[in-house]
Design a protein around this motif. Structure first.
Motif, PDB file in Angstrom:
ATOM      1  N   GLY A  12       1.808  13.766   4.230  1.00  0.00           N
ATOM      2  CA  GLY A  12       0.986  12.777   3.548  1.00  0.00           C
ATOM      3  C   GLY A  12       1.708  12.215   2.338  1.00  0.00           C
ATOM      4  N   LEU A  13       1.350  10.985   1.943  1.00  0.00           N
ATOM      5  CA  LEU A  13       1.997  10.323   0.811  1.00  0.00           C
ATOM      6  C   LEU A  13       0.940   9.613  -0.041  1.00  0.00           C
ATOM      7  CD1 LEU A  13       4.821   8.404   2.761  1.00  0.00           C
ATOM      8  CD2 LEU A  13       5.017  10.695   1.763  1.00  0.00           C
ATOM      9  N   ALA A  14       1.171   9.572  -1.347  1.00  0.00           N
ATOM     10  CA  ALA A  14       0.317   8.781  -2.235  1.00  0.00           C
ATOM     11  C   ALA A  14       1.123   8.336  -3.441  1.00  0.00           C
ATOM     12  CB  ALA A  14      -0.902   9.581  -2.687  1.00  0.00           C
ATOM     13  N   GLY A  15       0.795   7.146  -3.944  1.00  0.00           N
ATOM     14  CA  GLY A  15       1.429   6.622  -5.151  1.00  0.00           C
ATOM     15  C   GLY A  15       0.389   6.360  -6.230  1.00  0.00           C
ATOM     16  N   PHE A  16       0.705   5.393  -7.108  1.00  0.00           N
ATOM     17  CA  PHE A  16      -0.227   5.033  -8.168  1.00  0.00           C
ATOM     18  C   PHE A  16       0.051   3.608  -8.619  1.00  0.00           C
ATOM     19  CE2 PHE A  16      -1.355   4.462 -12.620  1.00  0.00           C
ATOM     20  CZ  PHE A  16      -2.692   4.831 -12.592  1.00  0.00           C
ATOM     21  N   ASN A  17      -0.971   2.855  -8.887  1.00  0.00           N
ATOM     22  CA  ASN A  17      -1.013   1.511  -9.481  1.00  0.00           C
ATOM     23  C   ASN A  17      -1.727   0.496  -8.604  1.00  0.00           C
ATOM     24  OD1 ASN A  17      -0.001   1.529 -12.117  1.00  0.00           O
ATOM     25  ND2 ASN A  17       2.109   1.666 -11.367  1.00  0.00           N
ATOM     26  N   GLY A  18      -1.647   0.637  -7.271  1.00  0.00           N
ATOM     27  CA  GLY A  18      -2.318  -0.323  -6.409  1.00  0.00           C
ATOM     28  C   GLY A  18      -1.699  -1.709  -6.468  1.00  0.00           C
ATOM     29  N   ASP A  30       0.583  -3.926   0.254  1.00  0.00           N
ATOM     30  CA  ASP A  30      -0.161  -4.604   1.317  1.00  0.00           C
ATOM     31  C   ASP A  30       0.768  -5.083   2.431  1.00  0.00           C
ATOM     32  OD1 ASP A  30      -2.510  -4.215  -0.068  1.00  0.00           O
ATOM     33  OD2 ASP A  30      -2.432  -6.170  -1.061  1.00  0.00           O
ATOM     34  N   GLY A  31       2.056  -5.242   2.119  1.00  0.00           N
ATOM     35  CA  GLY A  31       3.010  -5.725   3.114  1.00  0.00           C
ATOM     36  C   GLY A  31       3.778  -4.638   3.828  1.00  0.00           C
ATOM     37  N   LEU A  32       3.435  -3.364   3.562  1.00  0.00           N
ATOM     38  CA  LEU A  32       4.135  -2.259   4.214  1.00  0.00           C
ATOM     39  C   LEU A  32       3.613  -2.038   5.636  1.00  0.00           C
ATOM     40  CD1 LEU A  32       4.125   0.293   1.245  1.00  0.00           C
ATOM     41  CD2 LEU A  32       6.071  -1.049   2.067  1.00  0.00           C
ATOM     42  N   PRO A  33       4.412  -1.393   6.492  1.00  0.00           N
ATOM     43  CA  PRO A  33       3.946  -1.106   7.862  1.00  0.00           C
ATOM     44  C   PRO A  33       2.658  -0.294   7.883  1.00  0.00           C
ATOM     45  CG  PRO A  33       6.304  -0.700   7.678  1.00  0.00           C
ATOM     46  CD  PRO A  33       5.797  -0.963   6.290  1.00  0.00           C
ATOM     47  N   ARG A  34       2.477   0.564   6.865  1.00  0.00           N
ATOM     48  CA  ARG A  34       1.234   1.299   6.692  1.00  0.00           C
ATOM     49  C   ARG A  34       0.825   1.214   5.223  1.00  0.00           C
ATOM     50  NH1 ARG A  34       2.400   6.786  10.282  1.00  0.00           N
ATOM     51  NH2 ARG A  34       3.232   5.674  12.098  1.00  0.00           N
ATOM     52  N   ARG A  35      -0.462   1.231   4.984  1.00  0.00           N
ATOM     53  CA  ARG A  35      -0.958   1.131   3.613  1.00  0.00           C
ATOM     54  C   ARG A  35      -0.788   2.471   2.894  1.00  0.00           C
ATOM     55  NH1 ARG A  35      -6.901  -0.099   4.193  1.00  0.00           N
ATOM     56  NH2 ARG A  35      -6.565   1.284   5.996  1.00  0.00           N
ATOM     57  N   LEU A  36      -0.044   2.441   1.812  1.00  0.00           N
ATOM     58  CA  LEU A  36       0.192   3.652   1.028  1.00  0.00           C
ATOM     59  C   LEU A  36      -1.076   4.020   0.268  1.00  0.00           C
ATOM     60  CD1 LEU A  36       2.376   5.682  -0.086  1.00  0.00           C
ATOM     61  CD2 LEU A  36       2.661   4.070  -1.985  1.00  0.00           C
ATOM     62  N   ALA A  37      -1.462   5.293   0.318  1.00  0.00           N
ATOM     63  CA  ALA A  37      -2.574   5.763  -0.504  1.00  0.00           C
ATOM     64  C   ALA A  37      -2.222   5.566  -1.971  1.00  0.00           C
ATOM     65  CB  ALA A  37      -2.845   7.245  -0.225  1.00  0.00           C
ATOM     66  N   THR A  38      -3.179   5.114  -2.763  1.00  0.00           N
ATOM     67  CA  THR A  38      -2.872   4.796  -4.158  1.00  0.00           C
ATOM     68  C   THR A  38      -4.151   4.759  -4.973  1.00  0.00           C
ATOM     69  OG1 THR A  38      -1.669   3.244  -5.600  1.00  0.00           O
ATOM     70  CG2 THR A  38      -3.044   2.287  -3.865  1.00  0.00           C
ATOM     71  N   MET A  39      -4.003   4.531  -6.259  1.00  0.00           N
ATOM     72  CA  MET A  39      -5.145   4.359  -7.152  1.00  0.00           C
ATOM     73  C   MET A  39      -4.877   3.140  -8.022  1.00  0.00           C
ATOM     74  SD  MET A  39      -6.816   7.058  -9.850  1.00  0.00           S
ATOM     75  CE  MET A  39      -7.703   8.011  -8.623  1.00  0.00           C
ATOM     76  N   ASP A  40      -5.798   2.202  -8.033  1.00  0.00           N
ATOM     77  CA  ASP A  40      -5.649   0.970  -8.805  1.00  0.00           C
ATOM     78  C   ASP A  40      -5.724   1.285 -10.296  1.00  0.00           C
ATOM     79  OD1 ASP A  40      -5.619  -1.602  -9.745  1.00  0.00           O
ATOM     80  OD2 ASP A  40      -7.690  -2.043  -9.182  1.00  0.00           O
ATOM     81  N   SER A  41      -4.781   0.733 -11.063  1.00  0.00           N
ATOM     82  CA  SER A  41      -4.770   0.983 -12.506  1.00  0.00           C
ATOM     83  C   SER A  41      -5.499  -0.091 -13.305  1.00  0.00           C
ATOM     84  CB  SER A  41      -3.331   1.119 -13.004  1.00  0.00           C
ATOM     85  OG  SER A  41      -2.557  -0.012 -12.654  1.00  0.00           O
ATOM     86  N   CYS A  42      -6.263  -0.968 -12.633  1.00  0.00           N
ATOM     87  CA  CYS A  42      -7.143  -1.946 -13.299  1.00  0.00           C
ATOM     88  C   CYS A  42      -6.377  -2.880 -14.240  1.00  0.00           C
ATOM     89  CB  CYS A  42      -8.256  -1.227 -14.076  1.00  0.00           C
ATOM     90  SG  CYS A  42      -9.221  -0.047 -13.110  1.00  0.00           S
ATOM     91  N   ARG A  43      -5.246  -3.383 -13.778  1.00  0.00           N
ATOM     92  CA  ARG A  43      -4.346  -4.124 -14.654  1.00  0.00           C
ATOM     93  C   ARG A  43      -4.935  -5.432 -15.182  1.00  0.00           C
ATOM     94  NH1 ARG A  43      -2.430  -2.193 -10.361  1.00  0.00           N
ATOM     95  NH2 ARG A  43      -2.368  -4.141  -9.206  1.00  0.00           N
ATOM     96  N   VAL A  44      -5.441  -6.267 -14.284  1.00  0.00           N
ATOM     97  CA  VAL A  44      -5.993  -7.561 -14.720  1.00  0.00           C
ATOM     98  C   VAL A  44      -7.198  -7.336 -15.631  1.00  0.00           C
ATOM     99  CG1 VAL A  44      -7.074  -9.710 -13.963  1.00  0.00           C
ATOM    100  CG2 VAL A  44      -5.158  -8.764 -12.666  1.00  0.00           C
TER     101      VAL A  44
END
Length: 347
Positions: free
Chosen positions: A280-286, A291-305
């Motif tokens: 399994g894989l996960a990142g951070f920032n969202g 969105d353009g990867l072959p599979r969607r990486l698990a992540t957490m949105d950092s609410c930037r905007v």
């Protein structure tokens, strides 16, 4: 969440304050700070030390404007190459475009001494406000902001005391929530890949929160891999290859950001590794990149905007003199975990 009915700022420091602190005349202080006229080295050092200890910033536009302010908002961020901060700027610009205020950007490269210099230069132009990434600063930088006499908003993080206002997420909580999501899906042999963190305080807080949940569940990280410099896909591929070579039985990799996580995902797919079954894989920032990867990486949105928008609203509210008491001075946003395609279903 703390609230203030009206902005209250300390007395703005003047040449007289530096004169009294250093024991020399205001004229001599002016000569030293403008670097003009003959002044002994001993006196110069005395004046500069007093100014630094007070947090005094010379006014480059003194006498030029009746308001003693310019319609600029200083925005101080650690990086332009990081995909996070352009979206923060989008939020800031969206608000300030409806006001006379204009953002001016300074970059610190995650270096405290450089941040101190950038803050000094920004404040010397007497902006209408200052937006600064992070809560950790040198003592001198903090004193300058405390004595600036303008609204200061520290962004991206709320895990700690702010000079004035803060807008962001709890990175400690983000790390904890990510760990809980991983564990409830049955992963136990976990590796961490991230930046060297002495100066990236937000990454460090996520890491500490992540590790704390592992300990609470009788676990610890099975392997760690660190890098310095900017985040990049190539770096993520290299690090992933390294950590899996050293510890072949890992069943999960937690990346400190989506960029290196995306590189790790591409490596795993090319190597024929079953994601998310075997690993399994996960990142951070969202960031939008995933969105353009072959599979969607698990992540957490950092609410930037949202962070940029809220910070600019605080500045605009106080700059126009309205002092709207309904606008909070500590705003904690709540990021949402997105499991994507790189995590097994919940057991």
């Amino acid at each position: 969440m703390a609230e203030r009915s009206s902005p209250e700022y300390r007395h703005q420091l003047t040449l007289r304050d530096v004169s009294e602190a250093s024991g020399v005349s205001e004229m001599t202080v002016s000569r030293v700070l403008r670097n003009r006229g003959e002044v002994s080295d001993k006196t110069r050092e005395k004046v500069l030390l007093a100014a630094r200890q007070l947090g005094y910033v010379p006014n480059k536009i003194a006498g030029a404007l009746a308001s003693n302010r310019v319609n600029l908002v200083g925005v101080i961020i650690p990086s332009l190459s990081n995909m996070v901060f352009p979206e923060v700027m989008m939020g800031i610009s969206k608000v300030l475009d409806e006001t006379p205020l204009q953002p001016v950007v300074g970059v610190t490269d995650y270096l405290p001494e450089k941040e101190e210099k950038v803050i000094f230069e920004m404040l010397s132009w007497r902006p209408s406000g200052l937006i600064v990434a992070g809560l950790e600063h040198t003592d001198a930088a903090r004193r300058m902001m405390e004595n600036a006499g303008v609204p200061i908003v520290e962004i991206m993080d709320v895990d700690g005391p702010a000079v004035d206002a803060s807008v962001g997420i709890s990175h400690t909580r983000a790390g904890r929530e990510t760990a809980k999501e991983i564990l409830k899906r049955g992963y136990r042999n976990i590796g961490f890949l991230g930046t060297k963190m002495p100066l990236d305080h937000r990454a460090r807080k996520r890491f500490e929160g992540f590790e704390a949940v592992l300990r609470e569940n009788g676990l610890s990280l099975a392997a760690e891999e660190y890098y310095s410099g900017g985040s990049a896909l190539g770096k993520g591929r290299e690090m992933t290859a390294n950590i899996l070579e050293k510890k072949k039985d890992l069943d999960f990799l937690y990346y400190s950001n989506d960029m290196i996580g995306a590189g790790g995902l591409l490596y795993c797919l090319e190597a024929g590794i079953d994601v998310p079954g075997r690993l399994g894989l996960a990142g951070f920032n969202g960031v939008e990149l995933i969105d353009g990867l072959p599979r969607r990486l698990a992540t957490m949105d950092s609410c930037r905007v949202e962070i940029g928008t809220a910070a600019a609203q605080i500045i605009a509210n106080e700059a126009d003199g309205s002092g709207d008491a309904s606008i909070e001075k500590r705003i904690e946003l709540s990021p949402v975990f997105a499991p994507g395609d790189t995590l097994r279903p919940v057991a």
